[in-house]
Design a protein around this motif. Structure first.
Motif, short mmCIF file in Angstrom:
data_model
loop_
_atom_site.label_atom_id
_atom_site.label_comp_id
_atom_site.label_asym_id
_atom_site.label_seq_id
_atom_site.Cartn_x
_atom_site.Cartn_y
_atom_site.Cartn_z
N VAL A 122 0.93 -1.20 -0.08
CA VAL A 122 0.04 0.03 0.07
C VAL A 122 0.88 1.26 0.04
O VAL A 122 1.56 1.24 0.77
CB VAL A 122 -0.93 0.05 1.28
CG1 VAL A 122 -1.68 1.29 1.21
CG2 VAL A 122 -1.93 -1.14 0.96
N LYS A 123 0.67 2.04 -0.89
CA LYS A 123 1.54 3.60 -1.19
C LYS A 123 0.51 4.51 -0.51
O LYS A 123 -0.91 4.43 -1.27
CB LYS A 123 1.98 3.71 -2.37
CG LYS A 123 3.34 4.24 -2.44
CD LYS A 123 3.92 4.18 -3.57
CE LYS A 123 4.16 5.54 -4.39
NZ LYS A 123 3.20 6.19 -5.29
N LEU A 124 0.58 5.17 0.41
CA LEU A 124 -0.02 6.22 0.60
C LEU A 124 -0.33 7.22 -0.55
O LEU A 124 0.76 7.48 -0.98
CB LEU A 124 -0.01 6.78 1.90
CG LEU A 124 -0.18 6.02 3.23
CD1 LEU A 124 0.36 6.77 4.49
CD2 LEU A 124 -1.63 5.76 3.22
N PRO A 125 -1.52 7.87 -0.80
CA PRO A 125 -1.49 8.66 -1.90
C PRO A 125 -1.00 10.13 -1.51
O PRO A 125 -1.09 10.41 -0.21
CB PRO A 125 -3.03 8.88 -2.43
CG PRO A 125 -3.63 8.28 -1.12
CD PRO A 125 -2.82 7.17 -0.49
N ASP A 126 -0.52 10.83 -2.41
CA ASP A 126 -0.05 12.31 -2.18
C ASP A 126 -1.03 12.98 -2.06
O ASP A 126 -2.00 12.95 -2.73
CB ASP A 126 0.84 12.85 -3.25
CG ASP A 126 2.21 11.82 -3.25
OD1 ASP A 126 2.68 11.54 -2.11
OD2 ASP A 126 3.05 11.76 -4.30
N ILE A 127 -0.90 13.85 -0.96
CA ILE A 127 -2.00 14.88 -0.81
C ILE A 127 -1.56 16.35 -1.08
O ILE A 127 -0.63 16.69 -0.48
CB ILE A 127 -2.80 14.88 0.61
CG1 ILE A 127 -3.40 13.31 0.53
CG2 ILE A 127 -3.77 16.04 0.76
CD1 ILE A 127 -4.10 13.04 1.77
N ASP A 128 -2.13 17.14 -1.84
CA ASP A 128 -1.87 18.34 -2.07
C ASP A 128 -2.61 19.33 -1.15
O ASP A 128 -3.63 19.64 -1.50
CB ASP A 128 -2.03 18.70 -3.56
CG ASP A 128 -1.54 20.10 -3.76
OD1 ASP A 128 -1.32 21.05 -2.90
OD2 ASP A 128 -1.51 20.41 -5.02
N THR A 171 -6.07 15.35 -6.76
CA THR A 171 -5.23 15.01 -5.40
C THR A 171 -5.84 13.90 -4.65
O THR A 171 -6.86 13.49 -4.97
CB THR A 171 -4.89 16.24 -4.67
OG1 THR A 171 -3.92 15.90 -3.57
CG2 THR A 171 -6.11 16.98 -4.03
N ALA A 172 -5.01 13.38 -3.64
CA ALA A 172 -5.53 12.48 -2.89
C ALA A 172 -5.96 11.13 -3.21
O ALA A 172 -7.08 10.65 -3.43
CB ALA A 172 -6.75 12.99 -1.93
N GLY A 173 -5.06 10.63 -4.18
CA GLY A 173 -5.30 9.49 -5.06
C GLY A 173 -6.52 9.64 -5.96
O GLY A 173 -7.24 8.65 -6.50
N GLY A 174 -6.51 10.91 -6.47
CA GLY A 174 -7.41 11.13 -7.42
C GLY A 174 -8.85 11.18 -7.23
O GLY A 174 -9.73 11.02 -7.73
N THR A 212 -16.30 9.49 -2.74
CA THR A 212 -16.21 10.54 -2.18
C THR A 212 -17.47 11.62 -2.20
O THR A 212 -17.72 12.44 -1.59
CB THR A 212 -14.96 11.57 -2.66
OG1 THR A 212 -13.77 10.52 -2.88
CG2 THR A 212 -14.46 12.61 -2.02
N LEU A 213 -17.84 11.61 -3.58
CA LEU A 213 -19.01 12.33 -3.88
C LEU A 213 -20.28 12.12 -2.95
O LEU A 213 -20.87 12.89 -2.50
CB LEU A 213 -19.57 11.77 -5.40
CG LEU A 213 -20.39 12.80 -6.29
CD1 LEU A 213 -19.47 14.07 -6.35
CD2 LEU A 213 -20.86 12.42 -7.53
N THR A 230 -14.12 3.29 -8.83
CA THR A 230 -15.30 4.52 -8.76
C THR A 230 -14.78 6.02 -9.11
O THR A 230 -15.57 6.81 -9.06
CB THR A 230 -15.77 4.55 -7.12
OG1 THR A 230 -14.57 4.73 -6.38
CG2 THR A 230 -16.89 3.47 -6.91
N GLY A 231 -13.37 6.05 -9.30
CA GLY A 231 -12.89 7.16 -9.91
C GLY A 231 -13.59 7.37 -11.14
O GLY A 231 -13.90 6.68 -12.06
N LEU A 232 -13.94 8.93 -11.27
CA LEU A 232 -14.40 9.35 -12.60
C LEU A 232 -13.54 9.06 -13.67
O LEU A 232 -14.07 8.78 -14.85
CB LEU A 232 -15.10 10.77 -12.50
CG LEU A 232 -15.78 11.08 -11.64
CD1 LEU A 232 -16.29 12.58 -11.54
CD2 LEU A 232 -17.17 10.40 -11.36
#
Lengths: 126, 527
Positions: free
Chosen positions: B20-26, B86-89, B173-174, B231-233
């Motif tokens: 597991v790679k934590l997503p980068d967060i801007d 950001t946040a893993g898309g 997220t939505l 579920t990413g757009l």
């Protein structure tokens, strides 16, 4: 493999929930029907998760999200329904009539035990 | 055996941690939302720990301060000109997201000004303890007490949820954002000081229908997850374009998702809650819903349909065109028959949802820009209009029945003048923002060949002008009745909100170019 049975089962559950929301007139049963619909969603999420190969199993995590959010929603919902009960001594949604013009016969709210008669606010509230 | 299981369970976390790679967060990009969510949490604590007499000031300055800081951060991010997912898309901070977040923040400030008003009625529009049965002795005691300050954290949560809703780039997220902004609104609807029964009924109605619709939304999300495996757009778009999945899941999922979104924008046939809830909710909350919720819901609708479901792969246009036409017609025709000003504005907001849908259905950059502009312009008008509604009062609170407004123009020309101007803006008379925004969406739709929509739109606008003008005629040409309500002198906060609303309406009508340019630059979605 195509997991037809769980999808159909979930659709059935969702349908029962939707039917319950449409025909039930008891607010608590309405909440239960909505819960049934959300649990149908959980079933779909877990099914989809199990059939997808080679991806991180995010569907299971989504199901957890749904459980938490459903709990929060039920918390708010029960608070609102409790308030309805205090007003009317019933949780029948038939007695809800926010619209103007069509005044349905309704149960007069009973005074709270130990408190005074219903006041002029009751009249003003209509 | 047990040792083996233990050893395996000890070994597994190491494997997982490696995988597991934590997503980068801007963090700068999502800072506006973080500030507002933080302020909401601090507000909850303030409700518990700040002494009663200071609470109101602390809470109001907290929420307005947080909104202004968030607005500043949004401008900063927009100036940097970055468009990131950001946040893993899961969150996309792009042009439309920033524009809509900015709109939510600005309209939110104006709505909070209306919500915080306490001079029109002792203690404000909100009851201090909503749990008391209306009419009981304890309830009469609290009539003179100041209203609840819990309203402000709830509003902060709702506004922060809306900001997340317009920037969510992932269906889950939505959904989380949808619930985060809906749950506080359900509660806020039930907190009116006057007409408590109506207010609580509207809360029950809004909650039950809202929960029902979010179940549909969620079922759609789950089916689309079953279709695309994500579920990413962006991932959804790829799966839709590839077209090799189970199309039953795709179509069912898309339909269910659309039901959830169209419920929030109050499009026909998912509009039935709107008049009752708008009428029953405390008027400042109605204003908040009409302005900010509409912005948020259309922001999400635009993003989901534009990013995830390209028309070339799955043609959802005919259905939405039918819904847009029905929305415009039903909203306009039923607005004519209304006798209550809040219900009239509710039906007008339904019709306006149809006009924004026209812009969405243009499916072009001009259409997106037109919709964005329309949402902002409409938000200011509707906030100011509900602000005026809070001023017209009699002994029982607000006098919302139209017959009570007769002859208002002679008694208080200024308020009647302001309301007339706002009605002109609703009707789309030139030199008001209503004309510019309708022109923007209709010309965009015409440019994309949606002639039917534009014809229906123009016709329904003509129908809709009638109820607006009827109010104006009523105010000026009718004799004041014996029981014409007084118009309260607006307090500082309401006066500020009205001034902002009216000025924005006039400015966006006379010199719309800066905001139109801003909207035109902010049309590019990332995914």
């Amino acid at each position: 493999m195509h997991p037809v049975i769980p999808y159909v089962l979930a659709a059935l559950l969702f349908g029962i929930g939707g039917y319950g929301v449409l025909v039930r007139r008891n607010a608590v049963l309405l909440l239960m029907a909505v819960e049934l619909m959300l649990n149908a969603v959980n079933l779909v999420l877990v099914t989809a998760d199990a059939t997808i190969v080679g991806l991180p199993h995010s569907g299971q995590v989504f199901a957890l999200f749904v459980i938490v959010i459903a709990a929060a929603e039920i918390g708010v919902g029960l608070a609102i329904v409790l308030q309805l009960y205090r007003l009317r001594r019933t949780v029948a949604t038939d007695s809800i009539d926010a619209g103007e013009g069509t005044v349905l016969p309704r149960a007069e709210p009973m005074p709270e035990p130990g408190s005074a008669q219903t006041g002029p606010d009751q009249v003003g509230a209509r | 055996m047990a040792a083996e299981v233990l050893a395996r369970s000890l070994a597994e976390p190491a494997v997982l941690a490696a995988d597991v790679k934590l997503p980068d967060i801007d963090y700068l990009a999502i800072a506006p939302m973080l500030v507002l969510f933080g302020a909401a949490c601090v507000g909850v604590l303030a409700a518990a720990f700040v002494p009663q007499r200071l609470r109101y000031r602390v809470q109001v300055s907290l929420v307005i301060g947080a909104l202004l800081v968030a607005l500043g951060l949004i401008v900063t991010v927009a100036r940097a000109g970055r468009a990131v997912a950001t946040a893993g898309g899961a969150i996309a901070i792009d042009g439309p997201a920033l524009f809509l977040q900015g709109s939510v923040a600005v309209l939110g400030v104006v709505a909070v000004l209306l919500i915080a008003e306490r001079s029109l009625e002792r203690g404000g529009a909100f009851v201090s303890r909503a749990s008391l049965t209306p009419g009981s002795a304890a309830d009469r005691d609290q009539a003179e007490q100041p209203g609840a300050t819990e309203v402000y954290p709830l509003v902060s949560f709702a506004l922060a949820g809306m900001m997340l809703f317009v920037s969510a780039n992932d269906l889950l997220t939505l959904f989380v954002a949808l619930e985060v902004f809906s749950l506080p609104l359900y509660l806020l609807c039930g907190l009116a000081r006057r007409r408590r029964l109506l207010s609580q009924e509207s809360a029950v109605k809004y909650f039950l229908l809202g929960a029902f619709s979010s179940a549909f939304f969620l079922y759609g999300v789950a089916l689309l997850y079953g279709f695309a495996g994500a579920t990413g757009l962006g991932a959804l778009r790829k799966a839709v374009q590839a077209g090799d999945g189970n199309t039953t899941l795709l179509f069912l999922g898309l339909a269910m998702l659309a039901v959830g979104l169209l419920f929030k924008v109050a499009a026909v046939p998912f509009h039935v809650w709107t008049p009752d809830v708008y009428q029953g909710a405390p008027t400042p909350i109605t204003a908040l819903m009409a302005a900010c919720t509409k912005v948020a819901a259309f922001g999400a609708l635009l993003r989901v349909f534009t990013v995830a479901f390209p028309v070339g792969a799955v043609d959802w246009r005919p259905v939405l065109v039918a819904i847009a036409i029905a929305t415009m017609l039903v909203g306009a025709v039923l607005a004519v028959t209304q006798t209550d000003i809040k219900r009239l504005l509710a039906y007008s907001s339904i019709a306006n949802a149809g006009y924004v849908l026209t812009g969405v259905l243009a499916l072009s950059a001009a259409g997106v820009a037109g919709s964005l502009f329309y949402l902002v312009a409409y938000g200011f008008v509707v906030l100011a209009a509900f602000g005026v509604v809070t001023l017209v009062r009699d002994a029982d609170g607000e006098a919302t029945h139209l017959s009570r407004w007769a002859g208002l123009g002679r008694r208080s020309p200024l308020v009647a003048g302001v309301f007339t101007f706002l009605m002109m803006a609703f009707a789309g008379i030139p030199l008001t923002s209503g004309f510019t925004s309708k022109f923007a969406v209709f010309s965009a739709a015409l440019g994309s060949g949606q002639v039917t929509l534009v014809v229906v739109g123009v016709l329904s606008s003509a129908v809709l002008a009638f109820p607006y003008l009827r109010v104006v005629v009523l105010m000026y040409l009718s004799e004041p009745a014996e029981d014409t309500p007084t118009v309260s002198l607006p307090g500082t906060l309401t006066a500020a909100a009205l001034a902002i609303g009216v000025l924005a309406t006039a400015l966006l009508g006379v010199a719309p170019a800066p905001v139109l340019d801003l909207a035109a630059k902010a049309v590019q979605f990332v995914s």
